[in-house]
Each structure stands twice: as structure tokens, then as C-alpha cells.
Design a protein around this motif. Structure first.
Motif, short mmCIF file in Angstrom:
data_model
loop_
_atom_site.label_atom_id
_atom_site.label_comp_id
_atom_site.label_asym_id
_atom_site.label_seq_id
_atom_site.Cartn_x
_atom_site.Cartn_y
_atom_site.Cartn_z
N SER A 157 0.84 -1.19 0.00
CA SER A 157 0.00 0.00 0.00
C SER A 157 0.88 1.24 0.00
O SER A 157 1.87 1.32 0.72
N TYR A 158 0.50 2.24 -0.83
CA TYR A 158 1.28 3.46 -0.96
C TYR A 158 0.37 4.68 -0.79
O TYR A 158 -0.83 4.63 -1.05
N ILE A 159 0.99 5.80 -0.40
CA ILE A 159 0.32 7.09 -0.36
C ILE A 159 1.13 8.05 -1.22
O ILE A 159 2.36 8.07 -1.15
N THR A 160 0.46 8.82 -2.05
CA THR A 160 1.11 9.81 -2.91
C THR A 160 0.66 11.20 -2.49
O THR A 160 -0.53 11.42 -2.23
N ILE A 161 1.60 12.13 -2.42
CA ILE A 161 1.31 13.53 -2.08
C ILE A 161 1.95 14.42 -3.14
O ILE A 161 3.13 14.28 -3.44
N THR A 162 1.16 15.31 -3.71
CA THR A 162 1.67 16.28 -4.67
C THR A 162 1.46 17.69 -4.13
O THR A 162 0.59 17.90 -3.27
N LEU A 177 5.68 15.18 -4.34
CA LEU A 177 6.55 15.26 -3.16
C LEU A 177 7.04 13.89 -2.73
O LEU A 177 8.21 13.70 -2.43
N LEU A 178 6.13 12.94 -2.67
CA LEU A 178 6.53 11.61 -2.22
C LEU A 178 5.51 10.56 -2.64
O LEU A 178 4.35 10.86 -2.90
N THR A 179 5.98 9.35 -2.72
CA THR A 179 5.14 8.17 -2.89
C THR A 179 5.71 7.12 -1.95
O THR A 179 6.67 6.42 -2.29
N LYS A 194 1.13 11.20 8.38
CA LYS A 194 1.91 11.11 7.15
C LYS A 194 1.92 12.46 6.41
O LYS A 194 2.96 12.89 5.90
N LEU A 195 0.78 13.13 6.38
CA LEU A 195 0.71 14.44 5.72
C LEU A 195 1.57 15.48 6.46
O LEU A 195 2.32 16.23 5.83
N ILE A 196 1.45 15.50 7.78
CA ILE A 196 2.22 16.46 8.57
C ILE A 196 3.72 16.20 8.42
O ILE A 196 4.52 17.13 8.31
N ASP A 197 4.10 14.93 8.42
CA ASP A 197 5.52 14.58 8.27
C ASP A 197 6.05 15.04 6.91
O ASP A 197 7.17 15.55 6.82
N ALA A 198 5.24 14.88 5.86
CA ALA A 198 5.66 15.33 4.53
C ALA A 198 5.82 16.85 4.49
O ALA A 198 6.78 17.37 3.91
N VAL A 199 4.89 17.55 5.11
CA VAL A 199 4.97 19.02 5.15
C VAL A 199 6.22 19.47 5.88
O VAL A 199 6.93 20.40 5.43
N LEU A 595 11.32 -4.61 -6.17
CA LEU A 595 11.63 -3.19 -6.04
C LEU A 595 11.23 -2.71 -4.65
O LEU A 595 10.09 -2.90 -4.21
N THR A 596 12.14 -2.06 -3.95
CA THR A 596 11.86 -1.60 -2.60
C THR A 596 10.99 -0.34 -2.64
O THR A 596 11.03 0.42 -3.62
N PRO A 597 10.20 -0.08 -1.59
CA PRO A 597 9.39 1.14 -1.55
C PRO A 597 10.20 2.42 -1.72
O PRO A 597 9.73 3.38 -2.32
N ASN A 598 11.44 2.44 -1.18
CA ASN A 598 12.27 3.63 -1.33
C ASN A 598 12.62 3.89 -2.78
O ASN A 598 12.62 5.04 -3.25
N HIS A 599 12.90 2.83 -3.51
CA HIS A 599 13.23 3.00 -4.93
C HIS A 599 11.97 3.30 -5.75
O HIS A 599 12.06 4.00 -6.77
N VAL A 600 10.83 2.83 -5.32
CA VAL A 600 9.57 3.22 -5.97
C VAL A 600 9.38 4.73 -5.84
O VAL A 600 9.03 5.42 -6.81
N ASP A 601 9.62 5.24 -4.64
CA ASP A 601 9.51 6.68 -4.40
C ASP A 601 10.47 7.46 -5.29
O ASP A 601 10.10 8.46 -5.92
N MET A 602 11.71 7.01 -5.37
CA MET A 602 12.71 7.70 -6.18
C MET A 602 12.34 7.71 -7.66
O MET A 602 12.40 8.75 -8.33
N LEU A 603 11.95 6.55 -8.19
CA LEU A 603 11.66 6.45 -9.61
C LEU A 603 10.43 7.29 -10.00
O LEU A 603 10.43 7.97 -11.03
N LEU A 604 9.39 7.25 -9.18
CA LEU A 604 8.20 8.04 -9.48
C LEU A 604 8.49 9.53 -9.31
O LEU A 604 7.98 10.36 -10.07
N PHE A 605 9.27 9.89 -8.32
CA PHE A 605 9.64 11.29 -8.11
C PHE A 605 10.38 11.84 -9.32
O PHE A 605 10.06 12.92 -9.83
N LEU A 606 11.37 11.08 -9.81
CA LEU A 606 12.14 11.54 -10.97
C LEU A 606 11.31 11.51 -12.24
O LEU A 606 11.46 12.37 -13.11
N ASN A 607 10.43 10.54 -12.36
CA ASN A 607 9.60 10.45 -13.56
C ASN A 607 8.64 11.61 -13.68
O ASN A 607 8.41 12.14 -14.78
N LYS A 608 8.06 12.04 -12.56
CA LYS A 608 7.04 13.09 -12.57
C LYS A 608 7.63 14.49 -12.40
O LYS A 608 6.96 15.47 -12.71
N ASN A 609 8.85 14.58 -11.91
CA ASN A 609 9.45 15.90 -11.69
C ASN A 609 10.61 16.16 -12.65
O ASN A 609 11.39 17.05 -12.46
#
Length: 609
Positions: A157-162, A177-179, A194-199, A595-609
Motif C-alpha cells: 500500500s502506498y500514499i502519494t502527495i503532490t 513530493l513523495l510516494t 503522514k501528511l504532517i511529516d511530509a509538510v 523493487l523496494t518502496p524507497n526506490h519506488v519513491d525515487m523512480l516516481l519522483f524523478l519520472n514526474k518531476n
């Protein structure tokens, strides 16, 4: 006259203008003046294998003489990383035989890096891009968030914040910002944390104006004032879809089930699909495939109905052909004439609702200010009974209208606006309306309505009565007053700095005599006058970009411009977060189950940004 034979040296050069040529092997640029001697010398000295047997040499043989130095090797490695990120490919693509054969053919002397090397390069690129984005957000005064949760094929399960903001040039910007993995239960407390931590991680404390999300109870509760210090904005597209689903439950759901069963048959039967193509050719219909509706995809029922109506007679012909469809199957799959009629009558209504969703799902344009204008347009025009509507369509419109009205709470908004106006009448002036007199939960304070007033196209609120418009105006004045009090110290410091700058600029005689604001348009002396002038101005046409208008009028309405940046950056839907899911489906697939969750976050971050 016999033509002269074309020199084979041109197999290795391209013309570049009238007096230059470019080497296909090393990209060197040479001078050319009707003679090929310079090109032949270049081949002999730089590419001897190409010049020795030009007609028979292969590209690898030609390139084998070219040295792949450290600089070129690094450039190729970086492009491999970019390919993995942009095309959402597995990092293990570097081990693929086809990939290695391709690079061996193009660059024989290049040593293909390992998967670990590519991974380290992507991690370094992620840290660099994250640092750059963080620096951009530091100079931003206000941002809005969108968020949603999803589940990968690996059941993770993942959460995405833009985030979304308006820059100094009045352009809408967005970033993922993160996935991150969300292994804990999706309770309101965990989601809020999770939202407060991202902020906090991104240094956005005090800058978040609102968070846009769907209508699920847990995420709504997570964005309540008890847990966070920003506004909660329900996704309008999801709200509209829920209202449409309520309309479907009246009687249309039976048509949806029958249509879905028919489409599923054609999508899973090769003979039926081939027969449909033949019938389309015979009847000169567009060769389109049937569309299957999906509960999680908006407007798919509208698309399914539209395609079935387009291909109705081709579909009927296939069902009537006993060489393709058995009689028993045909009886089960055939859609009754009554259902065809319902689809035909309801299609225009669904197209209108689809249009509303499409407009609201834009990321590059202002959308939140359209929520109430579109809502009232649907309620008062498009969902009202027309003279030629059948009883089925009338019933569907009435149900959707009732559901949408209740979900948007437009019935009680008039009472709240009127009560705000009555409160203001007991004040000495508009500016003394204090926040204690107005409940923060009142709909008049909702970001969507404030954004409508701050959008110059909708500021006159034509869907409201005059008393309600005055109440909205009072709300703007109240917000300007609160903003002025909160920024008093900062404005004093800025004024002192500007005064010092002005003293230093007295060397310019014209500025000394006429003032540095000589050519600037007249500005209001206080915020009530600023709001009054703004509201009295004629609104621009609907095809005007409101941000372009604010860019041109920012100096006229400085306080309102600040509010406009704060509220017009809020998306009207949570679609930006959900669009990440499509890339996530390619990133987290069965070829990348480790694929680890950390690398999922990295790949999606770079793909969308």
C-alpha cells in the motif's frame, strides 16, 4: 551527357549548409568547396578502417577506431539512467541481451555498467533533484496539496502527495513530493501524521493552504481542523461521480450491467471481435473497439454507451450471425430496445457531466474557482427537465441533481451567506468583522467559494442574489483585514527597507520630482476600497486565463493578489495524485516485484518531476 559517378566518401558525410559537411562517425564539421579531398583525408587519418574498404565496412567496424573516453562513457551512462526513469523501465534492463547487443553495435568500446551502478546513479540524481525542488519551494509563500492512496500489484500500500503553487510569474507549478509505503492501517490519525511529516520534511510549515482529497471518511477526518492547520477540499470530480452513481442506481445500472456483459463478450472472443471488424467494413463504420466500463475510472460508462451506440448495427449483425454467435449466447447478450433507447437518451446528459469532469481535472489551469459556477450551471440548467426528456431521463436528472445539491450543500449556503451579511450590518465598518463572529466551518469560508470570488471571471457570482454577493464581498474584506494584521510587522520591515532604497535613488531627478509610482495605476488607500474597486470592475471574458489577469493587475490589488496566489493554486480535484498511479502501474509491475518502496519513491519522483 554521362553523369559523373557519386563518390563513396558521401556515405560517411552529411551536407551542412553550402560550404560545410558533418562526419557521420565522429560528428566533426569540415569545410567543403566542391572537392572531396578534405573528407577523404579525414577518413584516412581519423577512420582508416572506413576509408580502406568503404563499401563493405559495417558500423561497428567503423566505430571500433573511435575511442570511448571517460567523458563519453559518463554521458552514455547518464542517458541510460534517464531512459530507465522516463520510460519506467526495470533497472535490470542493462542485463538484457537485446540491450547489450544494441549498445555493442552502436558503441563497441563502451563498458555497460552493472545494475548496482545504475541504481547508485539514480539515487544520486534523486537527491540532487530533491534538493533543487526544496530550494524552489523555499521561495514559495503558499502551496496546496493533493493526496490519495493506492495498492500495487505486490499488495504493497502506498500514499502519494503532490504540491501545487503559483510562481512569481503567475504560472501554475506542480510536483510530486513523495510516494511512500503505508503499511499501517489507513486511519485518520495515521494519514494525518503522514501528511504532517511530509509538510515538515519539505519545509512547508505554515505554507499549506489546503489539501485536496477524495470523499473517503478516513482522509476527510485526517484533514479536519483538529488534526491539521490547513483547509480540507473534497475532490469535485469524485463528488460529481458519486452523484452520478446515485443516478445510476435508479434504473441505469441494469443497462450498465447488460452493456458491460456484451462488451466483455466481444473483448474475450476472438471470432466475435474479427466478425465485428468485418461488419464495420461492410457498413462503413469506424473501426473502433468496444469500451468496457470500469468502476474506478470516471466517465467510463459514458464512453461505453457512446461506443455501443456508434457500433450498434455492427454489433447486432454479429449477434445475428449463427456462424459466429450461438443462439443461446445471442439471447443472453442482446440488449433490449428499451435499453438502447435509454442509452441514446441519457448519452447527452453523461457527455455534459464528462465535460465538467474534464474541465476540473486540468493541472496547468486554475480549476478550483470553477467548482461553484459549474455546480450551479449543472443544477439550474443541464440537470433540469427538458421538454423532450422521457420519464427515465427526467428521473435520472432529478436523482443526480438531488444528490449533487446535497453533497455540495448548496441549499444551505444561501442561508450562511445571508447570516454573514446580517452580522456585518451590526459592525461600524466592513473591516471590523472578526473571525470569532464567523464559524470556520461555514461554507462561505470554503476555499472553492473564496476562489470563485478571487477569479475575475466569476467574481460577480451571477448564480447568487445581491445580498449573497455582498456577503461574499464582506468575506474578502475580512480576510484582507486578518492578513494585514498578521503581516503588520513584516510590512513595517519591508517599508523601512524600501524607504532606505528610495533615499538612495534620489540621484534620478525625474523620480525625485514625479515619484517612482508615477506611471502606476491608481491604488486603493485601504483594503475595503481595494475590494470595492475590484468588485466594481467589469469581469473579463470566460476564455481569459485568470492568472494572466492577475499578472497584469497585481499592483492595483496587492492584498487581493496575495489571496489569489493562496487560493487559485488549489486544484479542484485530486486527479494529480491519481495520475501518478498510471506511472506506478508501469513502475511496480511483475518484472519488478523486488523493487523496494524507497526506490519506488525515487523512480516516481524523478519520472514526474
Amino acid at each position: 551527357m554521362k553523369r559523373s559517378k557519386r563518390s563513396t566518401v558521401w556515405d560517411h558525410f552529411n551536407r551542412k549548409g553550402e560550404d560545410e559537411v558533418t562526419c557521420k562517425i565522429c560528428c566533426a564539421v569540415l569545410k567543403y568547396s566542391s572537392s572531396t579531398s578534405t573528407m577523404q583525408y579525414h577518413l584516412r587519418s581519423k577512420h582508416p578502417q572506413a576509408s580502406s574498404d568503404e563499401g563493405q565496412q559495417t558500423l561497428p567496424a567503423m566505430l571500433s577506431g573511435r575511442r570511448c573516453d571517460a567523458r563519453r562513457s559518463e554521458e552514455i551512462t547518464q542517458r541510460i539512467c534517464s531512459m530507465v526513469v522516463k520510460d519506467t523501465l526495470p533497472i535490470s534492463v542493462v542485463y538484457g541481451e537485446g540491450f547489450q547487443e544494441l549498445l555493442g553495435y552502436i558503441e563497441p568500446n563502451y563498458e555497460i555498467p552493472s545494475r548496482c551502478t545504475i541504481t547508485r546513479r539514480i539515487e544520486a540524481r534523486f537527491e540532487e533533484r530533491k534538493k533543487s525542488l526544496k530550494s524552489q519551494l523555499e521561495s514559495t509563500k503558499c502551496v496546496a496539496l493533493t493526496t490519495d492512496c493506492w495498492t500495487a500489484l505486490t499488495t504493497e500500500s502506498y500514499i502519494t502527495i503532490t504540491c501545487h503553487y503559483i510562481d512569481e510569474d503567475w504560472q501554475v507549478n506542480s510536483a510530486v513530493l513523495l510516494t511512500q509505503s503505508m503499511p499501517s492501517r489507513h486511519t485518520a490519525e495515521n494519514l494525518a501524521a503522514k501528511l504532517i511529516d511530509a509538510v515538515e520534511t519539505w519545509g512547508l510549515n505554515g505554507k499549506v493552504s489546503a489539501c485536496v482529497h477524495d470523499n473517503a471518511r478516513n482522509i476527510v477526518a485526517a484533514n479536519s481542523p483538529e488534526r491539521v492547520n490547513w483547509e480540507s477540499v473534497p475532490c469535485f470530480a469524485h463528488t460529481l461521480q458519486l452523484a452520478v452513481n446515485d443516478g445510476f442506481n435508479v434504473f441505469v445500472h441494469r443497462v450498465i450491467v447488460a452493456a458491460g456483459r456484451l462488451v466483455r463478450h466481444f473483448n474475450h472472443s476472438t471470432p466475435a471481435c474479427k466478425a465485428l471488424e468485418d461488419k464495420q467494413s461492410q457498413m462503413k463504420l469506424p473501426k473502433h473497439q468496444l469500451i468496457q466500463s470500469c468502476k474506478t475510472r470516471w466517465n467510463s460508462v459514458c464512453d461505453m454507451f457512446g461506443r455501443l451506440l456508434e457500433q450498434r448495427w455492427a454489433v447486432t449483425a454479429v449477434l445475428s450471425d449463427r456462424t459466429v454467435t450461438r443462439l443461446q449466447d445471442a439471447r443472453t447478450l442482446e440488449i433490449r430496445d428499451e435499453h438502447w433507447q435509454i442509452m441514446e437518451e441519457i448519452a447527452p446528459v453523461l457527455e455534459t457531466l464528462k465535460c465538467a469532469t474534464t474541465i476540473m481535472s486540468s493541472e496547468k489551469n486554475v480549476s478550483i474557482s470553477n467548482i461553484y459556477p459549474i455546480t450551479f450551471s449543472l443544477l439550474n440548467t443541464h440537470l433540469m427537465r427538458a421538454e423532450d426528456d422521457g420519464h427515465r431521463v427526467t428521473e435520472f436528472k432529478a436523482k443526480v441533481r438531488q444528490s449533487l445539491s446535497g453533497r455540495m450543500q448548496v441549499v444551505i449556503i444561501r442561508l450562511l451567506l445571508l447570516s454573514l451579511l446580517l452580522l456585518s450590518l451590526f459592525c461600524i465598518n466592513w473591516g471590523v468583522i472578526c473571525s470569532s463572529q464567523v464559524d470556520k466551518d461555514d461554507l462561505v469560508a470554503k476555499p472553492a467559494l473564496i476562489a470563485s470570488v478571487l477569479d475575475p471571471r466569476h467574481k460577480h457570482l451571477p448564480f447568487f442574489a445581491q445580498t449573497e454577493k455582498e456577503a461574499a464581498k464582506a468575506k474578502l474584506i475580512e480576510m484582507c483585514a486578518a492578513m494585514e494584521m498578521a503581516n503588520a510587522e513584516d510590512e513595517t520591515a519591508v517599508s523601512a527597507t524600501q524607504a532606505g532604497d528610495k533615499d538612495r535613488s534620489q540621484s534620478n531627478a525625474m523620480i525625485m520630482l514625479l515619484g517612482d509610482d508615477y506611471s502606476a495605476p491608481r491604488q486603493a488607500t485601504d483594503y475595503p476600497e481595494e475590494v470595492d474597486i475590484y468588485m466594481r470592475d467589469n469581469p473579463p471574458s470566460l476564455d481569459i486565463n485568470p492568472l494572466d489577469w492577475w499578472k497584469a493587475n497585481e499592483r492595483r490589488f496587492p492584498k487581493l493578489a496575495t489571496l489569489a496566489r493562496r487560493y487559485l493554486c488549489i486544484p479542484g480535484t485530486s486527479v494529480p495524485s491519481e495520475r501518478v498511479f498510471s506511472a506506478a502501474g508501469l513502475t511496480v509491475n511483475r518484472l519488478r516485484s523486488r523493487l523496494t518502496p524507497n526506490h519506488v519513491d525515487m523512480l516516481l519522483f524523478l519520472n514526474k518531476n
